[in-house]
Scaffold this motif. Structure first.
Motif, PDB file in Angstrom:
ATOM      1  N   GLN A 161       0.833  -1.204   0.000  1.00  0.00           N
ATOM      2  CA  GLN A 161       0.000   0.000   0.000  1.00  0.00           C
ATOM      3  C   GLN A 161       0.867   1.254   0.000  1.00  0.00           C
ATOM      4  O   GLN A 161       0.611   2.196  -0.750  1.00  0.00           O
ATOM      5  CB  GLN A 161      -0.927   0.005   1.206  1.00  0.00           C
ATOM      6  CG  GLN A 161      -1.803   1.243   1.287  1.00  0.00           C
ATOM      7  CD  GLN A 161      -2.756   1.201   2.470  1.00  0.00           C
ATOM      8  OE1 GLN A 161      -3.170   0.143   2.903  1.00  0.00           O
ATOM      9  NE2 GLN A 161      -3.095   2.361   2.979  1.00  0.00           N
ATOM     10  N   HIS A 162       1.901   1.286   0.823  1.00  0.00           N
ATOM     11  CA  HIS A 162       2.779   2.454   0.880  1.00  0.00           C
ATOM     12  C   HIS A 162       3.475   2.680  -0.461  1.00  0.00           C
ATOM     13  O   HIS A 162       3.586   3.823  -0.915  1.00  0.00           O
ATOM     14  CB  HIS A 162       3.803   2.317   1.994  1.00  0.00           C
ATOM     15  CG  HIS A 162       3.224   2.496   3.358  1.00  0.00           C
ATOM     16  ND1 HIS A 162       3.840   2.059   4.490  1.00  0.00           N
ATOM     17  CD2 HIS A 162       2.063   3.056   3.781  1.00  0.00           C
ATOM     18  CE1 HIS A 162       3.100   2.340   5.547  1.00  0.00           C
ATOM     19  NE2 HIS A 162       2.009   2.946   5.130  1.00  0.00           N
ATOM     20  N   LEU A 163       3.945   1.597  -1.096  1.00  0.00           N
ATOM     21  CA  LEU A 163       4.595   1.730  -2.398  1.00  0.00           C
ATOM     22  C   LEU A 163       3.612   2.238  -3.449  1.00  0.00           C
ATOM     23  O   LEU A 163       3.964   3.097  -4.270  1.00  0.00           O
ATOM     24  CB  LEU A 163       5.193   0.385  -2.831  1.00  0.00           C
ATOM     25  CG  LEU A 163       6.396  -0.102  -2.037  1.00  0.00           C
ATOM     26  CD1 LEU A 163       6.787  -1.514  -2.452  1.00  0.00           C
ATOM     27  CD2 LEU A 163       7.576   0.858  -2.217  1.00  0.00           C
ATOM     28  N   THR A 164       2.396   1.729  -3.417  1.00  0.00           N
ATOM     29  CA  THR A 164       1.373   2.167  -4.367  1.00  0.00           C
ATOM     30  C   THR A 164       1.047   3.639  -4.167  1.00  0.00           C
ATOM     31  O   THR A 164       0.978   4.411  -5.132  1.00  0.00           O
ATOM     32  CB  THR A 164       0.092   1.316  -4.211  1.00  0.00           C
ATOM     33  OG1 THR A 164       0.422  -0.060  -4.442  1.00  0.00           O
ATOM     34  CG2 THR A 164      -0.987   1.747  -5.175  1.00  0.00           C
TER      35      THR A 164
ATOM     36  N   LYS B 208       2.893   5.933  -2.822  1.00  0.00           N
ATOM     37  CA  LYS B 208       4.048   6.742  -3.227  1.00  0.00           C
ATOM     38  C   LYS B 208       4.109   6.865  -4.745  1.00  0.00           C
ATOM     39  O   LYS B 208       4.342   7.956  -5.278  1.00  0.00           O
ATOM     40  CB  LYS B 208       5.343   6.113  -2.685  1.00  0.00           C
ATOM     41  CG  LYS B 208       6.579   6.930  -2.966  1.00  0.00           C
ATOM     42  CD  LYS B 208       7.804   6.306  -2.334  1.00  0.00           C
ATOM     43  CE  LYS B 208       9.023   7.162  -2.599  1.00  0.00           C
ATOM     44  NZ  LYS B 208      10.228   6.613  -1.975  1.00  0.00           N
ATOM     45  N   SER B 209       3.871   5.775  -5.444  1.00  0.00           N
ATOM     46  CA  SER B 209       3.888   5.790  -6.904  1.00  0.00           C
ATOM     47  C   SER B 209       2.796   6.707  -7.457  1.00  0.00           C
ATOM     48  O   SER B 209       3.041   7.510  -8.364  1.00  0.00           O
ATOM     49  CB  SER B 209       3.707   4.373  -7.442  1.00  0.00           C
ATOM     50  OG  SER B 209       3.531   4.380  -8.835  1.00  0.00           O
ATOM     51  N   LEU B 210       1.597   6.584  -6.915  1.00  0.00           N
ATOM     52  CA  LEU B 210       0.487   7.426  -7.373  1.00  0.00           C
ATOM     53  C   LEU B 210       0.756   8.900  -7.074  1.00  0.00           C
ATOM     54  O   LEU B 210       0.463   9.775  -7.891  1.00  0.00           O
ATOM     55  CB  LEU B 210      -0.827   6.969  -6.732  1.00  0.00           C
ATOM     56  CG  LEU B 210      -1.320   5.591  -7.179  1.00  0.00           C
ATOM     57  CD1 LEU B 210      -2.488   5.141  -6.321  1.00  0.00           C
ATOM     58  CD2 LEU B 210      -1.693   5.593  -8.655  1.00  0.00           C
ATOM     59  N   TYR B 211       1.308   9.169  -5.920  1.00  0.00           N
ATOM     60  CA  TYR B 211       1.661  10.542  -5.546  1.00  0.00           C
ATOM     61  C   TYR B 211       2.688  11.110  -6.532  1.00  0.00           C
ATOM     62  O   TYR B 211       2.554  12.241  -7.004  1.00  0.00           O
ATOM     63  CB  TYR B 211       2.214  10.566  -4.119  1.00  0.00           C
ATOM     64  CG  TYR B 211       2.708  11.913  -3.667  1.00  0.00           C
ATOM     65  CD1 TYR B 211       1.814  12.924  -3.317  1.00  0.00           C
ATOM     66  CD2 TYR B 211       4.070  12.186  -3.587  1.00  0.00           C
ATOM     67  CE1 TYR B 211       2.265  14.170  -2.899  1.00  0.00           C
ATOM     68  CE2 TYR B 211       4.527  13.428  -3.173  1.00  0.00           C
ATOM     69  CZ  TYR B 211       3.633  14.413  -2.831  1.00  0.00           C
ATOM     70  OH  TYR B 211       4.084  15.645  -2.430  1.00  0.00           O
TER      71      TYR B 211
END
Length: 193
Positions: A66-69, A71-74
């Protein structure tokens, strides 16, 4: 996890009362609606599924994904905003150069055309930002459904794919409860050393 632990349930017997009492006590610290929605059976089922530690690892893995997702979306949204900023700066520069080269009697016509062009670009930017925001919401919704499905397949009580806000709140509270229990378990393990 060694196969011997799976085949020897007596290894879990000492931890079951810990998890049962911890689940029960921790669940009663939360909101009243959360307490009212959790039956003793649900809490007991949750305690049982936590015994071997697999659910803790699953939750930790889901949290990292979730954190990686996020961060990627941000970062995708930041890139889009930067592209828009560069586009507007280039347009301003182009307009300024055109105005400097323009004859004074044509300036009002040029400015009106430039205003229409600026409004069209700003409209395009707003639409692209809305599309990006919709994409982000859809991606996060997919991640929530993936998390729900994973936890349901792991046998965690209270988890199934839903978009019902009340059920989502309950599941978020259950996840918070699991994380608190994981932290308590880690602290208890460190104290035993």
């Amino acid at each position: 996890m060694p196969l011997g632990l799976i085949l020897r349930p007596e290894c879990y017997l000492g931890r079951l009362p810990f998890y049962e009492s911890a689940v029960y006590l921790t669940s009663h610290v939360g909101s009243l609606s959360f307490q009212q929605r959790l039956s003793y059976t649900t809490l007991s089922d949750l305690a049982l599924v936590l015994l071997d530690g697999t659910v803790f690892e699953i939750v930790q893995g889901l949290l990292e994904i979730q954190h990686l997702t996020e961060k990627s979306l941000y970062n995708q949204r930041l890139r889009l905003q930067n592209q828009h900023r560069v586009l507007k700066q280039a347009l301003r520069q182009k307009h300024q150069e055109a105005q400097q080269a323009c004859r004074p009697h044509n300036l009002p016509v040029l400015q009106a055309a430039q205003q229409r062009e600026l409004e069209a670009v700003e409209h395009r930017i707003r639409e692209e930002q809305r599309a990006m925001d919709r994409k982000i919401v859809l991606e996060l919704d997919r991640k929530v459904a993936d998390q729900q499905s994973t936890l349901e397949k792991a046998g965690v009580a209270g988890f199934y794919v839903t978009t019902n806000p009340q059920e989502l709140t309950l599941q978020m509270n259950l996840l918070e409860l699991i994380r608190k229990l994981q932290q308590r378990g880690c602290q208890a393990g460190k104290a035993a050393l």
